[in-house]
Design a protein around this motif. Structure first.
Motif, PDB file in Angstrom:
ATOM      1  N   LEU A 299       0.829  -1.191   0.000  1.00 10.63           N
ATOM      2  CA  LEU A 299       0.000   0.000   0.000  1.00 10.63           C
ATOM      3  C   LEU A 299       0.876   1.258   0.000  1.00 10.63           C
ATOM      4  O   LEU A 299       1.790   1.396   0.817  1.00 10.63           O
ATOM      5  N   HIS A 300       0.573   2.180  -0.923  1.00 11.75           N
ATOM      6  CA  HIS A 300       1.334   3.422  -1.036  1.00 11.75           C
ATOM      7  C   HIS A 300       0.399   4.516  -1.558  1.00 11.75           C
ATOM      8  O   HIS A 300      -0.699   4.239  -2.051  1.00 11.75           O
ATOM      9  N   LEU A 301       0.847   5.766  -1.422  1.00 13.62           N
ATOM     10  CA  LEU A 301       0.050   6.889  -1.886  1.00 13.62           C
ATOM     11  C   LEU A 301       0.397   7.213  -3.332  1.00 13.62           C
ATOM     12  O   LEU A 301       1.572   7.422  -3.678  1.00 13.62           O
TER      13      LEU A 301
ATOM     14  N   TYR B  96       0.082   3.526   9.988  1.00 12.00           N
ATOM     15  CA  TYR B  96      -1.326   3.118   9.991  1.00 12.00           C
ATOM     16  C   TYR B  96      -1.839   3.176   8.552  1.00 12.00           C
ATOM     17  O   TYR B  96      -1.860   4.243   7.927  1.00 12.00           O
ATOM     18  N   LEU B  97      -2.259   2.022   8.024  1.00  9.51           N
ATOM     19  CA  LEU B  97      -2.556   1.886   6.605  1.00  9.51           C
ATOM     20  C   LEU B  97      -4.012   2.150   6.255  1.00  9.51           C
ATOM     21  O   LEU B  97      -4.329   2.346   5.078  1.00  9.51           O
ATOM     22  N   SER B  98      -4.904   2.103   7.211  1.00 11.70           N
ATOM     23  CA  SER B  98      -6.336   2.202   6.919  1.00 11.70           C
ATOM     24  C   SER B  98      -6.940   3.383   7.680  1.00 11.70           C
ATOM     25  O   SER B  98      -6.313   3.938   8.584  1.00 11.70           O
ATOM     26  N   PRO B  99      -8.174   3.792   7.315  1.00 15.89           N
ATOM     27  CA  PRO B  99      -8.829   4.900   8.035  1.00 15.89           C
ATOM     28  C   PRO B  99      -9.031   4.571   9.513  1.00 15.89           C
ATOM     29  O   PRO B  99      -9.255   3.417   9.873  1.00 15.89           O
TER      30      PRO B  99
ATOM     31  N   ALA C 204      -1.845   8.252   6.792  1.00 16.19           N
ATOM     32  CA  ALA C 204      -1.634   9.614   7.275  1.00 16.19           C
ATOM     33  C   ALA C 204      -1.032   9.657   8.675  1.00 16.19           C
ATOM     34  O   ALA C 204      -0.450  10.657   9.066  1.00 16.19           O
ATOM     35  N   LYS C 205      -1.176   8.604   9.459  1.00 17.48           N
ATOM     36  CA  LYS C 205      -0.714   8.625  10.845  1.00 17.48           C
ATOM     37  C   LYS C 205       0.497   7.720  10.984  1.00 17.48           C
ATOM     38  O   LYS C 205       0.515   6.591  10.491  1.00 17.48           O
ATOM     39  N   ARG C 206       1.504   8.217  11.718  1.00 19.54           N
ATOM     40  CA  ARG C 206       2.700   7.433  12.053  1.00 19.54           C
ATOM     41  C   ARG C 206       3.072   7.725  13.501  1.00 19.54           C
ATOM     42  O   ARG C 206       2.987   8.870  13.942  1.00 19.54           O
ATOM     43  N   LEU C 207       3.486   6.674  14.222  1.00 20.71           N
ATOM     44  CA  LEU C 207       3.944   6.826  15.593  1.00 20.71           C
ATOM     45  C   LEU C 207       5.268   6.090  15.760  1.00 20.71           C
ATOM     46  O   LEU C 207       5.499   5.040  15.135  1.00 20.71           O
ATOM     47  N   ALA C 208       6.119   6.633  16.608  1.00 24.83           N
ATOM     48  CA  ALA C 208       7.436   6.027  16.826  1.00 24.83           C
ATOM     49  C   ALA C 208       7.285   4.663  17.506  1.00 24.83           C
ATOM     50  O   ALA C 208       6.400   4.453  18.340  1.00 24.83           O
TER      51      ALA C 208
END
Length: 698
Positions: A184-186, A254-257, A266-270
């Motif tokens: 999955l990619h944008l 995070y790959l899904s809504p 859109a979301k990433r966490l360490a």
């Protein structure tokens, strides 16, 4: 005596003190038991929650894997298409420097095949920016491409992006003989996109020598149909959600809504975020996790890896909502038990002298009332079961009857009071008894109800159709586990339905024969329209009932010709405008001749809509788009196709190529894209072209 009284008082006080101490001890033990019970209940609730969440996450993993498998299946079906393999081999044999114009037929066919598949399967591109000038090729983000072993495009659908950057690197990294998922990619449009790659093998006599002649690369947006696989039907919890994550370096991606409104990717966490549930899911997928979710809320979660990907599927529920009902129930239970312990302690001293006799008397009274109610209820149930028109009986694990109603006695010819203790085989015969014994054995083993429809032969060799329902009965102190069965005889109903269907077929055949007699130029046209309409309906994915509706409507497509004067049907040359008006009016009124005939599907409505156009310019009601039945679209297209290739008194029949071209031009005006592509798929991939070419030659 006076001297002994203080001594007795001391003894009484000691006894009272001992009783009070014993009461305090009992109450203390009771309170401790309540607290231990509440703790055990909490642990049990957690285990139940874990089991429920495991079922949800397993079903979502299966749904995601199934969606991925279907995408691979679409590309694999293309790769196994013999025409695609042949044309690809021919292009390969022509040489790498062969000009594009020297093999347009092969490339045109391949492009048409890829475009039809992309349209049907959702490998569609969304253009970037404003519309470009007509001579500038738009940039796309999705589509299907046939790629040679060196990574060059042989042919691709409109909207397929160039094989550069990460696409070129992906093709180089994947071995030729393997299929692979492009993660999955944008896309440049910002849409989350997935890619699928499958090899195309050359079909040779020696399968061991078959090699990879090309690969099919498919790019599609990860739209609603993909993310919908994460939604569990029936979930009512507001904070429950399932989502996909993966490790990307030192970040959790995070790959899904998400419920907080975050878009896919859109979301990433360490990965070093303290106490984060998703970090535990990445490190040890497959377990039950407790910690903080991505929004910092205390939550529970279960995780599973998705086979063939780097994804971890997480099903999460906030702890406050998950345990709210459980905490309230435990609090109420603990409060009630504590109140009960205190109340018992307070009242024990007052009522202990009278409790035994009063309880015994009350128990005897309740037993008498209970016995009377049971007898009344038993008699009432006997009356209800005996009034039923179907046999009702109960059998135990040894397949012996323990109860039967009056109808069962009438069917078996044995008095009702003599049925308990008899075997099913002895009452119903070897075939029926063995069949029902096997069903009841399965119901007892699974604990699940079962409904079966069975066909037997009676003594005269006639078919007998029974529908039986089997429900497990839990064991009690007085009765072991058993099965409650009911039988409904559907023989007359099935026979009547078969008779009605036969009458309908005979009536349709008679009406078609009348039409064929009046119009010699279109004799047997309905038979050809039926054949094509059936192929179109099945290719569009209509269910069995709608396919049958399509076939019956196709047989009756020319019913209106009964009202057309025979002189017009046999006239040579073109009809005048007035004559055409008479013919159209008669054809529009044709379905009215069938009023009063009961069809199982919307046959008459289908016939009324065959002259409706997809753009709303048809007749008689000006319907458009999805307001037109798919069955009507299939019949109208089949009728037009057969009419085009069939010769008439005033013209020769069109060639298949001419007919295809004419019908393609009608997409969006007279016909929807789906039936036309289904017709082309039948002609080009399912032997239709050879069949109709042979018919037109004959």
């Amino acid at each position: 005596m006076e001297a002994e009284r203080p001594q007795r008082d001391v003894v009484v006080k000691k006894h009272i003190a001992a009783a009070i101490a014993l009461l305090i001890l009992v109450m203390g033990l009771g309170i401790s038991g309540v607290l231990l019970f509440a703790k055990a209940e909490k642990q049990r609730d957690l285990q139940i929650l874990q089991s429920q969440m495991n079922l949800v996450v397993d079903s979502r993993v299966e749904a995601v894997s199934g969606w991925l498998s279907r995408q691979y299946g679409i590309l694999t079906g293309l790769a196994q298409n013999e025409s695609l393999q042949l044309y690809t081999k021919l292009i390969e044999m022509s040489g790498a420097d062969q000009p594009f114009e020297e093999d347009p037929a092969q490339r045109t066919y391949l492009r048409t095949l890829l475009s039809a598949t992309a349209e049907r399967a959702g490998f569609l591109s969304r253009r970037l920016g404003r519309p470009l000038p007509a001579n500038v090729k738009p940039i796309g983000t999705a589509g299907l491409a046939l790629v040679d072993p060196e990574g060059a495009i042989i042919v691709a659908t409109h909207g397929m992006p160039p094989l550069q950057g990460h696409l070129e690197q992906f093709l180089r990294q994947v071995p030729l003989t393997e299929r692979r998922l492009l993660d999955l990619h944008l896309a440049p449009t910002g849409d989350p996109t997935l890619g699928f790659l499958v090899p195309v093998f050359a079909q040779q006599e020696d399968e061991a020598a078959a090699g990879v002649i090309a690969r099919i690369l498919g790019l599609r947006p990860a739209e609603r149909s993909f993310f919908a696989t994460l939604e569990q039907p029936g979930i009512t919890a507001k904070t429950a959600e399932s989502y996909l994550i993966r490790r990307n370096g030192n970040m959790t991606e995070y790959l899904s809504p998400l419920l907080d409104g975050s878009a896919p990717l859109a979301k990433r966490l360490a990965v070093n975020s303290e106490g984060l549930l998703d970090i535990a899911a990445l490190d040890a997928p497959g377990r039950f996790h407790m910690g903080m979710d991505y929004a910092g809320q205390a939550s529970f979660a279960v995780s599973r890896p998705v086979a063939g990907t780097e994804w971890i599927l997480v099903h999460k529920l906030e702890a406050a909502e998950a345990m709210a009902a459980s905490n309230a129930r435990r609090l109420a239970l603990a409060s009630g038990l504590l109140a009960a312990v205190i109340l018992i302690g307070a009242t024990l001293i007052v009522v202990w002298r009278y409790a035994t006799s009063l309880r015994a008397e009350e128990a005897a009274r309740r037993f008498r009332l209970s016995s009377e109610r049971f007898e009344n209820l038993s008699g009432f149930l006997d009356i209800v079961s005996d009034s039923q028109p179907h046999p009702i009986f109960v059998t135990d694990a040894s397949h012996s009857l323990t109860f039967a109603n009056r109808r069962m006695a009438e069917v078996t010819g044995v008095p009702k009071q003599e049925l308990p203790g008899r075997s099913l085989i002895g009452m119903l015969g070897h075939d029926k008894g063995t069949y029902f014994n096997k069903i009841n054995q399965g119901v007892l083993a699974s604990g699940q109800s079962s409904t079966e429809t069975s066909v037997f032969l009676d003594e005269q060799g006639q078919e007998q159709v029974w529908r039986s329902c089997h429900t497990p009965l839990d064991p009690t102190q007085d009765r072991p586990a058993a099965v409650l069965s009911t039988i409904q005889d559907l023989t007359d109903l099935v026979s009547e339905r078969k008779r009605r269907e036969q009458n309908t077929r005979q009536l349709i055949a008679t009406l078609v024969g009348l039409v064929d007699e009046r119009d010699p130029d279109s004799a047997h046209q309905s038979r050809d329209v039926v054949r094509v309409a059936r192929q179109i309906g099945e290719d569009m994915g209509l269910d069995a009932d709608m396919v049958e509706t399509t076939v019956q409507a196709a047989q009756l497509v020319n019913i209106g010709k009964i009202r057309v004067p025979r002189s017009l049907l046999t006239k040579e040359g073109s009809l005048t405008e007035e004559e055409m008006r008479l013919v159209r009016a008669a054809m529009d009124e044709g379905p009215g001749l069938l009023e009063g005939i009961q069809f199982d599907g919307p046959v008459i409505e289908t016939l009324r809509q065959i002259n409706e156009w997809i753009d709303g310019s048809g007749r008689p009601r000006g319907l458009s788009g999805e307001d037109i039945l798919l069955s009507a679209q299939a019949v109208a297209l089949a009728n037009s196709f057969v009419a085009l290739i069939s010769p008439r008194a005033f013209r020769d029949g069109k060639t298949l190529e001419e007919a295809e071209s004419i019908l393609m031009q009608e997409i969006g005006r007279r016909f929807d894209r789906r039936p036309v592509l289904s017709l082309l798929n039948y002609l080009n991939n399912k032997g239709g072209r050879e069949t109709w070419a042979a018919r037109t030659r004959s």
